[in-house]
Write a protein that holds these residues in place. Structure first.
Motif, PDB file in Angstrom:
ATOM      1  N   ASP A 100      40.840 -32.328  43.209  1.00  0.00           N
ATOM      2  CA  ASP A 100      41.391 -33.650  42.861  1.00  0.00           C
ATOM      3  C   ASP A 100      41.358 -34.757  44.244  1.00  0.00           C
ATOM      4  O   ASP A 100      41.383 -35.658  44.224  1.00  0.00           O
ATOM      5  CB  ASP A 100      42.693 -33.611  42.270  1.00  0.00           C
ATOM      6  CG  ASP A 100      42.900 -33.036  40.706  1.00  0.00           C
ATOM      7  OD1 ASP A 100      42.120 -33.199  40.115  1.00  0.00           O
ATOM      8  OD2 ASP A 100      43.848 -32.512  40.517  1.00  0.00           O
ATOM      9  N   ILE A 101      42.179 -33.429  45.066  1.00  0.00           N
ATOM     10  CA  ILE A 101      42.306 -34.066  46.509  1.00  0.00           C
ATOM     11  C   ILE A 101      41.146 -34.521  47.169  1.00  0.00           C
ATOM     12  O   ILE A 101      40.768 -35.718  47.720  1.00  0.00           O
ATOM     13  CB  ILE A 101      43.163 -33.374  47.286  1.00  0.00           C
ATOM     14  CG1 ILE A 101      44.668 -33.175  46.815  1.00  0.00           C
ATOM     15  CG2 ILE A 101      43.053 -33.498  48.736  1.00  0.00           C
ATOM     16  CD1 ILE A 101      45.389 -32.155  47.540  1.00  0.00           C
ATOM     17  N   ALA A 102      39.831 -33.694  46.989  1.00  0.00           N
ATOM     18  CA  ALA A 102      38.655 -34.193  47.717  1.00  0.00           C
ATOM     19  C   ALA A 102      38.187 -35.261  46.873  1.00  0.00           C
ATOM     20  O   ALA A 102      37.578 -36.107  47.574  1.00  0.00           O
ATOM     21  CB  ALA A 102      37.794 -32.939  47.257  1.00  0.00           C
ATOM     22  N   THR A 110      49.019 -38.646  40.436  1.00  0.00           N
ATOM     23  CA  THR A 110      48.062 -39.909  40.886  1.00  0.00           C
ATOM     24  C   THR A 110      48.854 -40.617  41.898  1.00  0.00           C
ATOM     25  O   THR A 110      47.963 -40.785  42.831  1.00  0.00           O
ATOM     26  CB  THR A 110      47.943 -40.663  39.514  1.00  0.00           C
ATOM     27  OG1 THR A 110      47.299 -40.149  38.566  1.00  0.00           O
ATOM     28  CG2 THR A 110      47.123 -41.795  39.734  1.00  0.00           C
ATOM     29  N   ARG A 111      49.932 -40.950  41.893  1.00  0.00           N
ATOM     30  CA  ARG A 111      50.745 -41.329  42.982  1.00  0.00           C
ATOM     31  C   ARG A 111      50.261 -40.790  44.457  1.00  0.00           C
ATOM     32  O   ARG A 111      49.895 -41.359  45.461  1.00  0.00           O
ATOM     33  CB  ARG A 111      52.159 -41.515  42.713  1.00  0.00           C
ATOM     34  CG  ARG A 111      52.496 -42.477  41.708  1.00  0.00           C
ATOM     35  CD  ARG A 111      53.913 -42.483  41.708  1.00  0.00           C
ATOM     36  NE  ARG A 111      54.317 -43.263  40.524  1.00  0.00           N
ATOM     37  CZ  ARG A 111      54.734 -44.720  40.856  1.00  0.00           C
ATOM     38  NH1 ARG A 111      54.665 -45.220  42.070  1.00  0.00           N
ATOM     39  NH2 ARG A 111      54.780 -45.418  39.763  1.00  0.00           N
ATOM     40  N   GLU A 112      50.370 -39.259  44.383  1.00  0.00           N
ATOM     41  CA  GLU A 112      50.179 -38.652  45.528  1.00  0.00           C
ATOM     42  C   GLU A 112      48.801 -38.325  46.090  1.00  0.00           C
ATOM     43  O   GLU A 112      48.607 -38.573  47.149  1.00  0.00           O
ATOM     44  CB  GLU A 112      50.854 -37.103  45.327  1.00  0.00           C
ATOM     45  CG  GLU A 112      52.234 -37.060  45.117  1.00  0.00           C
ATOM     46  CD  GLU A 112      53.062 -37.810  46.171  1.00  0.00           C
ATOM     47  OE1 GLU A 112      52.660 -37.541  47.190  1.00  0.00           O
ATOM     48  OE2 GLU A 112      54.301 -38.107  45.828  1.00  0.00           O
ATOM     49  N   LEU A 113      47.938 -38.601  44.918  1.00  0.00           N
ATOM     50  CA  LEU A 113      46.534 -38.747  45.450  1.00  0.00           C
ATOM     51  C   LEU A 113      46.210 -40.132  46.043  1.00  0.00           C
ATOM     52  O   LEU A 113      45.384 -40.276  47.202  1.00  0.00           O
ATOM     53  CB  LEU A 113      45.424 -38.462  44.379  1.00  0.00           C
ATOM     54  CG  LEU A 113      45.658 -37.113  43.731  1.00  0.00           C
ATOM     55  CD1 LEU A 113      44.828 -37.104  42.284  1.00  0.00           C
ATOM     56  CD2 LEU A 113      44.983 -36.134  44.462  1.00  0.00           C
ATOM     57  N   ALA A 131      52.883 -31.665  42.632  1.00  0.00           N
ATOM     58  CA  ALA A 131      52.611 -32.488  41.379  1.00  0.00           C
ATOM     59  C   ALA A 131      51.418 -31.986  40.464  1.00  0.00           C
ATOM     60  O   ALA A 131      51.054 -32.538  39.479  1.00  0.00           O
ATOM     61  CB  ALA A 131      52.322 -33.914  41.774  1.00  0.00           C
ATOM     62  N   GLY A 132      50.919 -31.044  41.046  1.00  0.00           N
ATOM     63  CA  GLY A 132      49.910 -30.358  40.359  1.00  0.00           C
ATOM     64  C   GLY A 132      48.263 -30.604  40.511  1.00  0.00           C
ATOM     65  O   GLY A 132      47.305 -30.309  40.131  1.00  0.00           O
TER      66      GLY A 132
END
Length: 112
Positions: free
Chosen positions: A80-82, A46-49, A74-75
């Motif tokens: 997720d990224i989109a 979540t932090r990376e997103l 982080a998986g």
């Protein structure tokens, strides 16, 4: 297109050079980036997103390079990224609308 692996490596070398010339600059950034002891509500993915969405809104290629790799580690999936980037696009569009209203106000307040 950018070779993101080469970009990351080049950026790391440049940061290393900068750190040798101004070590307190890097120490300050590392202090900001160090997870706080109270890190308990958001997981790494979540932090990376969030970081990627912010990277887009601030137009930071270095952040994109670093955090896209960290998100993958982080998986995070492409989906997720989109979705996170969709939020960034919406916020940028919303911000443009808000600032457009400021232009209209500034124009109206400008004497003839």
């Amino acid at each position: 297109m950018t070779d993101w692996n080469a970009y990351r490596a080049n950026m790391a070398q440049n940061v290393k050079t900068l750190a040798s010339l101004t070590p307190n600059t890097l120490k300050g950034l590392q202090t900001l980036e160090t997870p706080l002891p109270e890190k308990k509500h958001l997981d790494d993915k979540t932090r990376e997103l969030i970081a990627l969405a912010v990277a887009v809104t601030t137009r930071c290629d270095g952040c994109i390079a670093v955090h896209s790799a960290a998100a993958k580690k982080a998986g995070a999936s492409k989906e997720d990224i989109a979705e996170a980037l969709g939020v960034a696009v919406a916020l940028n569009a919303g911000a443009a609308l808000v600032y457009s209203s400021r232009v209209m106000e500034a124009f109206e307040d400008t004497p003839e």
